[in-house]
Write a protein that holds these residues in place. Structure first.
Motif, PDB file in Angstrom:
ATOM      1  N   LEU A  32       0.830  -1.204   0.000  1.00 60.44           N
ATOM      2  CA  LEU A  32       0.000   0.000   0.000  1.00 60.44           C
ATOM      3  C   LEU A  32       0.869   1.259   0.000  1.00 60.44           C
ATOM      4  CD1 LEU A  32      -2.720   1.325  -0.015  1.00 60.44           C
ATOM      5  CD2 LEU A  32      -2.889   0.970   2.464  1.00 60.44           C
ATOM      6  N   PHE A  33       1.986   1.230   0.723  1.00 54.10           N
ATOM      7  CA  PHE A  33       2.941   2.338   0.710  1.00 54.10           C
ATOM      8  C   PHE A  33       3.392   2.601  -0.726  1.00 54.10           C
ATOM      9  CE2 PHE A  33       6.339   4.560   3.268  1.00 54.10           C
ATOM     10  CZ  PHE A  33       7.092   5.036   2.189  1.00 54.10           C
ATOM     11  N   ASP A  34       3.787   1.535  -1.419  1.00 47.85           N
ATOM     12  CA  ASP A  34       4.276   1.678  -2.791  1.00 47.85           C
ATOM     13  C   ASP A  34       3.193   2.261  -3.696  1.00 47.85           C
ATOM     14  OD1 ASP A  34       6.522   0.721  -4.806  1.00 47.85           O
ATOM     15  OD2 ASP A  34       4.610   0.113  -5.682  1.00 47.85           O
ATOM     16  N   MET A  35       1.962   1.824  -3.514  1.00 48.50           N
ATOM     17  CA  MET A  35       0.854   2.326  -4.321  1.00 48.50           C
ATOM     18  C   MET A  35       0.586   3.803  -4.051  1.00 48.50           C
ATOM     19  SD  MET A  35      -1.904  -0.769  -4.239  1.00 48.50           S
ATOM     20  CE  MET A  35      -1.631  -2.280  -5.152  1.00 48.50           C
ATOM     21  N   LEU A  36       0.590   4.188  -2.776  1.00 46.15           N
ATOM     22  CA  LEU A  36       0.367   5.592  -2.426  1.00 46.15           C
ATOM     23  C   LEU A  36       1.466   6.473  -3.008  1.00 46.15           C
ATOM     24  CD1 LEU A  36      -0.676   5.214   1.330  1.00 46.15           C
ATOM     25  CD2 LEU A  36      -2.162   5.911  -0.547  1.00 46.15           C
ATOM     26  N   LYS A  37       2.706   5.988  -2.916  1.00 46.56           N
ATOM     27  CA  LYS A  37       3.835   6.741  -3.455  1.00 46.56           C
ATOM     28  C   LYS A  37       3.715   6.881  -4.971  1.00 46.56           C
ATOM     29  CE  LYS A  37       7.954   8.670  -3.326  1.00 46.56           C
ATOM     30  NZ  LYS A  37       8.152  10.025  -2.758  1.00 46.56           N
ATOM     31  N   ARG A 162      -5.022 -11.668  -0.974  1.00 43.65           N
ATOM     32  CA  ARG A 162      -3.646 -11.812  -0.482  1.00 43.65           C
ATOM     33  C   ARG A 162      -2.735 -12.290  -1.610  1.00 43.65           C
ATOM     34  NH1 ARG A 162      -4.454 -14.580   4.005  1.00 43.65           N
ATOM     35  NH2 ARG A 162      -3.991 -12.879   5.440  1.00 43.65           N
ATOM     36  N   ASP A 163      -3.217 -13.200  -2.444  1.00 39.88           N
ATOM     37  CA  ASP A 163      -2.401 -13.714  -3.540  1.00 39.88           C
ATOM     38  C   ASP A 163      -2.006 -12.595  -4.505  1.00 39.88           C
ATOM     39  OD1 ASP A 163      -2.512 -16.255  -2.517  1.00 39.88           O
ATOM     40  OD2 ASP A 163      -4.112 -16.937  -3.853  1.00 39.88           O
ATOM     41  N   GLU A 164      -2.944 -11.699  -4.811  1.00 38.43           N
ATOM     42  CA  GLU A 164      -2.647 -10.594  -5.722  1.00 38.43           C
ATOM     43  C   GLU A 164      -1.646  -9.624  -5.092  1.00 38.43           C
ATOM     44  OE1 GLU A 164      -4.899 -11.806  -9.043  1.00 38.43           O
ATOM     45  OE2 GLU A 164      -3.390 -10.256  -8.777  1.00 38.43           O
ATOM     46  N   ILE A 165      -1.786  -9.390  -3.804  1.00 38.88           N
ATOM     47  CA  ILE A 165      -0.838  -8.513  -3.107  1.00 38.88           C
ATOM     48  C   ILE A 165       0.558  -9.142  -3.120  1.00 38.88           C
ATOM     49  CG2 ILE A 165      -0.191  -7.640  -0.815  1.00 38.88           C
ATOM     50  CD1 ILE A 165      -3.200  -7.162  -0.355  1.00 38.88           C
ATOM     51  N   ASN A 166       0.626 -10.446  -2.876  1.00 36.39           N
ATOM     52  CA  ASN A 166       1.913 -11.139  -2.909  1.00 36.39           C
ATOM     53  C   ASN A 166       2.565 -11.024  -4.285  1.00 36.39           C
ATOM     54  OD1 ASN A 166       1.384 -11.897  -0.293  1.00 36.39           O
ATOM     55  ND2 ASN A 166       0.920 -14.029  -0.769  1.00 36.39           N
ATOM     56  N   ALA A 167       1.750 -11.183  -5.330  1.00 33.66           N
ATOM     57  CA  ALA A 167       2.281 -11.108  -6.693  1.00 33.66           C
ATOM     58  C   ALA A 167       2.784  -9.697  -7.002  1.00 33.66           C
ATOM     59  CB  ALA A 167       1.193 -11.513  -7.690  1.00 33.66           C
ATOM     60  N   TYR A 168       2.064  -8.687  -6.541  1.00 34.97           N
ATOM     61  CA  TYR A 168       2.471  -7.300  -6.756  1.00 34.97           C
ATOM     62  C   TYR A 168       3.814  -7.034  -6.076  1.00 34.97           C
ATOM     63  CZ  TYR A 168       2.138  -2.139  -6.629  1.00 34.97           C
ATOM     64  OH  TYR A 168       2.377  -0.786  -6.756  1.00 34.97           O
ATOM     65  N   ALA A 169       3.950  -7.499  -4.830  1.00 34.46           N
ATOM     66  CA  ALA A 169       5.195  -7.284  -4.087  1.00 34.46           C
ATOM     67  C   ALA A 169       6.371  -7.964  -4.777  1.00 34.46           C
ATOM     68  CB  ALA A 169       5.049  -7.812  -2.661  1.00 34.46           C
ATOM     69  N   GLU A 170       6.131  -9.160  -5.295  1.00 34.73           N
ATOM     70  CA  GLU A 170       7.204  -9.897  -5.979  1.00 34.73           C
ATOM     71  C   GLU A 170       7.580  -9.220  -7.291  1.00 34.73           C
ATOM     72  OE1 GLU A 170       8.142 -14.411  -7.685  1.00 34.73           O
ATOM     73  OE2 GLU A 170       6.358 -14.022  -6.466  1.00 34.73           O
ATOM     74  N   GLU A 171       6.571  -8.794  -8.035  1.00 37.71           N
ATOM     75  CA  GLU A 171       6.819  -8.165  -9.330  1.00 37.71           C
ATOM     76  C   GLU A 171       7.624  -6.883  -9.190  1.00 37.71           C
ATOM     77  OE1 GLU A 171       4.177  -5.809 -12.682  1.00 37.71           O
ATOM     78  OE2 GLU A 171       3.273  -7.510 -11.636  1.00 37.71           O
ATOM     79  N   ARG A 172       7.334  -6.113  -8.134  1.00 41.23           N
ATOM     80  CA  ARG A 172       8.011  -4.829  -7.950  1.00 41.23           C
ATOM     81  C   ARG A 172       9.189  -4.922  -6.971  1.00 41.23           C
ATOM     82  NH1 ARG A 172       4.972  -0.441  -9.945  1.00 41.23           N
ATOM     83  NH2 ARG A 172       5.915   0.996  -8.441  1.00 41.23           N
TER      84      ARG A 172
END
Length: 219
Positions: A32-37, A162-172
Motif C-alpha cells: 500500500l505504501f508503494d501504491m500511495l507513493k 492476499r495472492d494478488e498482493i503477494n504477486a504485486y510485491a514480488e513483481e516490484r
C-alpha cells in the motif's frame, strides 16, 4: 493487479486528503505504501511499536524508518506498552495492541496532522474477520465485516486478495518484514488464517462468497 471480483484494481483516494498510513513494515502495508507513493498521494507512515517482541519489534521499527526514508517519505514511530495495558485492563494481548494502536491514530486525527488513516486490510482479512465474528455469534451488523471507509479510516485494498498482493510485491521487488508471531496459532486470527488457507484449497472462491455475504448484511 485484479480485485476479487476480477476487475482491474484502481487506487481510490479522496482528493486533497493528508493521509497517515498505518505501516507495520509487513508485505500488505509495504504494498500500500508503494501504491500511495506511485499515485503521488500526500501521506506519511505511522509505525506503532507495541513492546511485545523485544529486539525483533525494534528491528521492525528501524526497517519502517529506513524503508520510508529511502523513498523520501516521513515515518513517525510510536512506542506503546501492549503487555502492560493487557495486564492492567484485563485484555488479551491482541485487544490491548489494537486499542493502543488506534489510540495513536485517533490522536493524529484529533490534532489535525492527517485527514484520513489508511489501513492495508485486504479481502482475506475481510474473510477472516467475518468468520471470526460468526464463531463468536455475531448478528447481522457483525456479518458486514469491514467497510472500504469507516469514518476517517480507509481500506483501499479491501477487495484485493492476499495472492494478488503477494504477486504485486514480488513483481516490484518490494522489501518487507515478517512478524514471527504470525505463525503462532494461539492467536485467534492466526489460527483462522491457517485454517482459511486449507478452506481455499477446496473452496477457492471463498473470498468472493464472504464479500457477497458482507455486502448483503451491510444492505
Amino acid at each position: 493487479m485484479k480485485t476479487i471480483t476480477g476487475e482491474e484494481f484502481r487506487l481510490d483516494l479522496p482528493q486533497g486528503a493528508r493521509i497517515a498510513l498505518a505501516f507495520s513494515g509487513g508485505r500488505d502495508s509495504a504494498v500500500l505504501f508503494d501504491m500511495l507513493k506511485s499515485a503521488g498521494a500526500d501521506f506519511f507512515a505511522v509505525h506503532v511499536e507495541h513492546g511485545i517482541r523485544g529486539a525483533d519489534s525494534l528491528s521492525d521499527a528501524k526497517f519502517a524508518e529506513e524503508f520510508s526514508a529511502s523513498r523520501g517519505v516521513e515515518c513517525r514511530v510510536f512506542g506503546v506498552d501492549a503487555p502492560g495495558c493487557a495486564k492492567a485492563e484485563g485484555l488479551t494481548l491482541e485487544q490491548a495492541a489494537r486499542k493502543l494502536r488506534y489510540g495513536v491514530f485517533e490522536s493524529l486525527l484529533a490534532s489535525g496532522e492527517c485527514d484520513l488513516v489508511a489501513l492495508a486490510h485486504h479481502a482475506d482479512d475481510q474473510t477472516e474477520t467475518v468468520l471470526m465474528r460468526i464463531l463468536r455469534g455475531t448478528g447481522i451488523r457483525g456479518l458486514k465485516g469491514m467497510s472500504a471507509r469507516t469514518g476517517k479510516y480507509i481500506r483501499p485494498l479491501l477487495f484485493v486478495s492476499r495472492d494478488e498482493i503477494n504477486a504485486y510485491a514480488e513483481e516490484r521487488d518490494i522489501p518487507f518484514t515478517e512478524d514471527a508471531t504470525n505463525a503462532d496459532e494461539s492467536y485467534t486470527r492466526n489460527f483462522l488464517r491457517a485454517e482459511l488457507a486449507r478452506i481455499k484449497e477446496r473452496f477457492p472462491s471463498v473470498n468472493r462468497a464472504v464479500a457477497r455475504l458482507a455486502a448483503h448484511a451491510a444492505e
